[in-house]
Each structure stands twice: as C-alpha cells, then as structure tokens.
Scaffold this motif. Structure first.
Motif, PDB file in Angstrom:
ATOM      1  N   ARG A  96      39.188  -0.436  57.611  1.00 55.27           N
ATOM      2  CA  ARG A  96      38.273  -0.940  58.637  1.00 55.27           C
ATOM      3  C   ARG A  96      37.049  -0.046  58.838  1.00 55.27           C
ATOM      4  NH1 ARG A  96      41.582  -2.992  63.976  1.00 55.27           N
ATOM      5  NH2 ARG A  96      42.784  -4.691  63.008  1.00 55.27           N
ATOM      6  N   THR A  97      37.159   1.208  58.432  1.00 61.46           N
ATOM      7  CA  THR A  97      36.054   2.136  58.678  1.00 61.46           C
ATOM      8  C   THR A  97      34.783   1.743  57.938  1.00 61.46           C
ATOM      9  OG1 THR A  97      36.897   3.575  56.913  1.00 61.46           O
ATOM     10  CG2 THR A  97      37.521   4.127  59.169  1.00 61.46           C
ATOM     11  N   ILE A  98      34.870   0.809  56.996  1.00 60.82           N
ATOM     12  CA  ILE A  98      33.662   0.345  56.314  1.00 60.82           C
ATOM     13  C   ILE A  98      32.687  -0.286  57.306  1.00 60.82           C
ATOM     14  CG2 ILE A  98      34.511  -1.972  55.748  1.00 60.82           C
ATOM     15  CD1 ILE A  98      33.079  -1.653  53.020  1.00 60.82           C
ATOM     16  N   ASN A 250      34.380   3.039  67.346  1.00 59.88           N
ATOM     17  CA  ASN A 250      35.816   2.844  67.172  1.00 59.88           C
ATOM     18  C   ASN A 250      36.091   1.523  66.459  1.00 59.88           C
ATOM     19  OD1 ASN A 250      38.596   2.944  67.392  1.00 59.88           O
ATOM     20  ND2 ASN A 250      38.633   2.379  69.556  1.00 59.88           N
ATOM     21  N   VAL A 251      36.891   1.570  65.391  1.00 56.79           N
ATOM     22  CA  VAL A 251      37.241   0.347  64.651  1.00 56.79           C
ATOM     23  C   VAL A 251      38.699  -0.055  64.874  1.00 56.79           C
ATOM     24  CG1 VAL A 251      35.490   0.701  62.863  1.00 56.79           C
ATOM     25  CG2 VAL A 251      37.794   1.661  62.552  1.00 56.79           C
ATOM     26  N   ILE A 252      39.407   0.684  65.727  1.00 54.71           N
ATOM     27  CA  ILE A 252      40.799   0.312  66.049  1.00 54.71           C
ATOM     28  C   ILE A 252      40.921   0.070  67.552  1.00 54.71           C
ATOM     29  CG2 ILE A 252      41.881   1.393  64.044  1.00 54.71           C
ATOM     30  CD1 ILE A 252      42.509   3.828  65.776  1.00 54.71           C
ATOM     31  N   ASP A 253      39.886  -0.534  68.104  1.00 60.33           N
ATOM     32  CA  ASP A 253      39.870  -0.818  69.537  1.00 60.33           C
ATOM     33  C   ASP A 253      40.934  -1.846  69.917  1.00 60.33           C
ATOM     34  OD1 ASP A 253      38.444  -0.191  72.014  1.00 60.33           O
ATOM     35  OD2 ASP A 253      37.960  -2.322  72.045  1.00 60.33           O
ATOM     36  N   SER A 254      41.257  -2.746  68.973  1.00 61.83           N
ATOM     37  CA  SER A 254      42.271  -3.771  69.251  1.00 61.83           C
ATOM     38  C   SER A 254      42.811  -4.335  67.938  1.00 61.83           C
ATOM     39  CB  SER A 254      41.664  -4.911  70.081  1.00 61.83           C
ATOM     40  OG  SER A 254      40.602  -5.531  69.371  1.00 61.83           O
ATOM     41  N   GLY A 255      43.924  -5.065  68.042  1.00 59.13           N
ATOM     42  CA  GLY A 255      44.472  -5.772  66.890  1.00 59.13           C
ATOM     43  C   GLY A 255      44.962  -4.897  65.764  1.00 59.13           C
ATOM     44  N   ILE A 256      45.849  -3.949  66.039  1.00 58.00           N
ATOM     45  CA  ILE A 256      46.380  -3.066  64.993  1.00 58.00           C
ATOM     46  C   ILE A 256      47.460  -3.806  64.199  1.00 58.00           C
ATOM     47  CG2 ILE A 256      47.544  -0.877  64.507  1.00 58.00           C
ATOM     48  CD1 ILE A 256      44.717  -0.586  65.610  1.00 58.00           C
ATOM     49  N   PHE A 257      47.194  -4.042  62.916  1.00 57.36           N
ATOM     50  CA  PHE A 257      48.211  -4.656  62.062  1.00 57.36           C
ATOM     51  C   PHE A 257      47.912  -4.335  60.600  1.00 57.36           C
ATOM     52  CE2 PHE A 257      44.794  -7.705  62.263  1.00 57.36           C
ATOM     53  CZ  PHE A 257      44.781  -8.342  61.033  1.00 57.36           C
ATOM     54  N   PHE A 269      49.040   4.372  64.242  1.00 54.15           N
ATOM     55  CA  PHE A 269      47.692   3.889  64.548  1.00 54.15           C
ATOM     56  C   PHE A 269      47.632   3.190  65.903  1.00 54.15           C
ATOM     57  CE2 PHE A 269      46.796   4.798  60.142  1.00 54.15           C
ATOM     58  CZ  PHE A 269      45.449   5.161  60.174  1.00 54.15           C
ATOM     59  N   SER A 270      48.718   2.598  66.338  1.00 51.42           N
ATOM     60  CA  SER A 270      48.751   2.000  67.681  1.00 51.42           C
ATOM     61  C   SER A 270      48.606   3.087  68.740  1.00 51.42           C
ATOM     62  CB  SER A 270      50.054   1.228  67.892  1.00 51.42           C
ATOM     63  OG  SER A 270      50.120   0.102  67.044  1.00 51.42           O
ATOM     64  N   LYS A 271      49.280   4.225  68.542  1.00 49.58           N
ATOM     65  CA  LYS A 271      49.174   5.338  69.482  1.00 49.58           C
ATOM     66  C   LYS A 271      47.777   5.956  69.449  1.00 49.58           C
ATOM     67  CE  LYS A 271      54.055   6.694  69.671  1.00 49.58           C
ATOM     68  NZ  LYS A 271      55.043   7.770  69.396  1.00 49.58           N
ATOM     69  N   MET A 272      47.200   6.059  68.237  1.00 50.56           N
ATOM     70  CA  MET A 272      45.850   6.606  68.134  1.00 50.56           C
ATOM     71  C   MET A 272      44.845   5.684  68.806  1.00 50.56           C
ATOM     72  SD  MET A 272      44.317   9.289  67.122  1.00 50.56           S
ATOM     73  CE  MET A 272      42.615   9.806  67.212  1.00 50.56           C
ATOM     74  N   ASP A 292      38.980  -6.615  64.576  1.00 45.55           N
ATOM     75  CA  ASP A 292      40.377  -7.007  64.749  1.00 45.55           C
ATOM     76  C   ASP A 292      40.806  -8.168  63.859  1.00 45.55           C
ATOM     77  OD1 ASP A 292      38.639  -8.617  66.140  1.00 45.55           O
ATOM     78  OD2 ASP A 292      40.009  -9.022  67.785  1.00 45.55           O
ATOM     79  N   MET A 293      39.849  -8.788  63.144  1.00 45.35           N
ATOM     80  CA  MET A 293      40.217  -9.863  62.209  1.00 45.35           C
ATOM     81  C   MET A 293      40.692  -9.309  60.863  1.00 45.35           C
ATOM     82  SD  MET A 293      36.958  -8.911  61.586  1.00 45.35           S
ATOM     83  CE  MET A 293      36.014  -9.702  62.882  1.00 45.35           C
TER      84      MET A 293
END
Length: 330
Positions: A96-98, A250-257, A269-272, A292-293
């Motif tokens: 996601r960091t792209i 932030n690219v892990i603001d929501s939807g960790i999967f 990653f959910s904890k981070m 998150d998509m």
C-alpha cells in the motif's frame, strides 16, 4: 626649496608608500580578521530576486549530513520572512505504501517543497528513493517490478526478502544517508541503548534492512511489540532536524487485510494501525490515504489506489499552502 618642489616631493613619497603597502599585503596574503563567534561562510549570498540561501544545521561546525536550505525574503531591514521547512513522514503498509508516491506528486505539481523526508517500513524505501533524487515515475517503475516478482509471495518469506534485497537494498548499497541530495531521516536501532532512534546519517542500506524487517514476526514478540509502540509522527523528533511543519501520511488508516491469509501479520499491522491513529494530533497535518480497497500484500487495486490518493493529497496540499500563506501574512 620652492613650494612646488615640496608638493612634488610629497606626491612621490605618498606614491612609494602606497606601492610598498600593496606589495606587502599581496606577498603576505593578509586576510581580514573574522569577528569572534561569527562564521563568514554562513553569510548569505543575495540573489537577484531579493532572496538569500542560508544553511540550517543542528550544530554548526560539525558534519550532521545534508544541510537544510531555506529561502529568506528581505522585505525591509527589520522585516524578515522565512519560508517554513516542511517535513513529511511516510507510514508503513507493505504494498500500500506505493500510494505515498501520489502525495509526493501532489507536492511537486503544486510547488510545495519537501525539505525533510522520513518513512517507516516500506515507507522508508520510498522516502529513500525520493531523497536520492529519483523521479516519481522511476520509483513507480521499480515498485511495479518488485510487485510483479512478489505477486504470489507472502511478505517476509525467503523469496520476499530476496526480492527486497534485489530491488531496494542493492539499489542503495554503499550510499550514506548524509550524502543524499535531500535530507533523509530514518528510524534505526541504537545498538548501545537498544532503542529505536531517528537519524540523518549512516549506511542507507543498513537502515533499510532494519526498516524492511520492522514488522517481521520472525524478529520476536518483544522486539515487534516495542516497534509497534513507536511514535512515528512525533513532531519534536523532527524539529531537531529543522522541521517547522510536519505532515504525517498513513496508508493503514483502515481496512487491514491480506490476500494471502497471515494471522500474525494481520495482528501486527492491526495493532500498528491502531497506534498510528492515536498519533493523528501529533503532526501539523495528518493524511489518511484512501487505500482500504487494496490488500497489504496485493497489487490488484494499485491504479485506483494511486488515483484516489492523489485526489486526497491535492486537498492536503491546498491546506498546507493556505497555512503557509496565512503565517507569512501574519
């Protein structure tokens, strides 16, 4: 002796004195004395547009890496307007960091300078490419090649590590952080204290090896736990490097999967993500990019992710410009 003879003699003596004095100064290479406590090297050189470039260092006289250039506008002798130094921190998030590239593009197209750049995890890789002078197009190309090679590979597997070495570590082999074209600040492990610190010097490849293993479950529970509690958007950390305005992305603001199910990574990653969300108020500007998509280990939604992230980044860029203009008017 007549008055005219005296005048003629005085002119000859004065000419000989000036000639001898100039010769003495030339042969002796005498220099003007410098005022105590003032470095003549730091005196700004004025440009045609009424500006001057000055260097801002943590400790003048010591080598602390790339110097931070600032533009100083001299309106009047008593009215000095200094452009704020902007720092950008790119958060972690594997593939996601792209999306961080969209933020950098937005800054560039709107002529908002990034004076200091930082990153954590894969965000550190993009920050390193940018600080090394790579164009956003070239960074995208390198990441797409990496994605193609790791399409069916689980993060932190042996093949994944080999590919990160091929496309990222080897790219920076032999380079030092302080010698890059832009100021780069990365989290590294202080071997003396065992703590994670931010630094703007040292081996770039070693710093990236540390960042690429930042969330590796194989590092051990205690080590990963300490890293998950790290404050990556703490402004005071970056003020030491000359930053006035800090932007946290932030690219892990929501939807960790994950596409390839990985229970350990999902927990980590959910904890981070939870930790970073608690840091929203630490930087001057916080940007949760709409990623998150996209699964953290997938490339299926990359074009959509880049487009939406750019749209959000443009709005953020406008807010930064508005803040800078308001402070300049005040």
């Amino acid at each position: 002796m007549s008055i005219f003879s005296w005048i003629k003699l005085s002119i000859i003596v004065f000419s000989l004195f000036c000639f001898c004095g100039c010769s003495f100064l030339g042969h002796g290479k005498t220099e003007l004395a410098r005022p105590v406590g003032v470095s003549m090297d730091s005196v700004p050189k004025y440009n045609q547009d009424g500006t001057a470039d000055i260097d801002v260092k943590k400790n003048p006289g010591k080598d602390y890496g790339p110097t931070l250039k600032r533009k100083v506008i001299y309106k009047h002798t008593s009215d000095v307007d200094v452009t704020k130094a902007i720092g950008v921190v790119l958060g972690p998030g594997l593939n996601r960091t792209i999306a961080h590239i969209s933020l950098i593009k937005s800054f560039q197209r709107n002529k908002v300078p990034i004076h200091v750049i930082s990153g954590v995890g894969m965000g550190a890789v993009i920050a390193s490419f940018y600080a090394s002078g790579y164009t956003t197009t070239r960074i995208e190309w390198i990441f797409h090649n990496f994605f193609n090679e790791t399409r069916k590979t689980k993060p932190y597997s042996k093949n994944w590590r080999n590919m990160t070495e091929k496309y990222f570590i080897m790219e920076f082999k032999g380079r030092r952080i302080e010698n890059l074209s832009k100021t780069l600040v990365l989290p590294v492990l202080d071997e003396k204290t065992g703590r994670i610190i931010f630094t703007n010097r040292g081996s770039l490849s070693e710093a990236l090896i540390f960042n690429l293993a930042f969330f590796d479950p194989g590092e051990g529970d205690d080590i990963v736990k300490r890293r998950l509690n790290m404050k990556i958007f703490e402004k005071s950390c970056f003020m030491r490097f000359g930053v006035d305005i800090l932007v946290g992305a932030n690219v892990i603001d929501s939807g960790i999967f994950f596409k390839h199910m990985n229970k350990d990574l999902n927990i980590i990653f959910s904890k981070m993500a939870e930790n970073i969300r608690r840091q929203k108020d630490l930087p001057d500007f916080y940007l949760g990019l709409p990623t998150d998509m996209m699964a953290l280990d997938s490339i299926d939604k990359v074009p959509e992710c880049l487009l939406k992230s750019y749209e959000v980044s443009v709005d953020m860029t406008d807010k930064i410009l508005e803040k800078m203009n308001k402070e300049n008017l005040d």
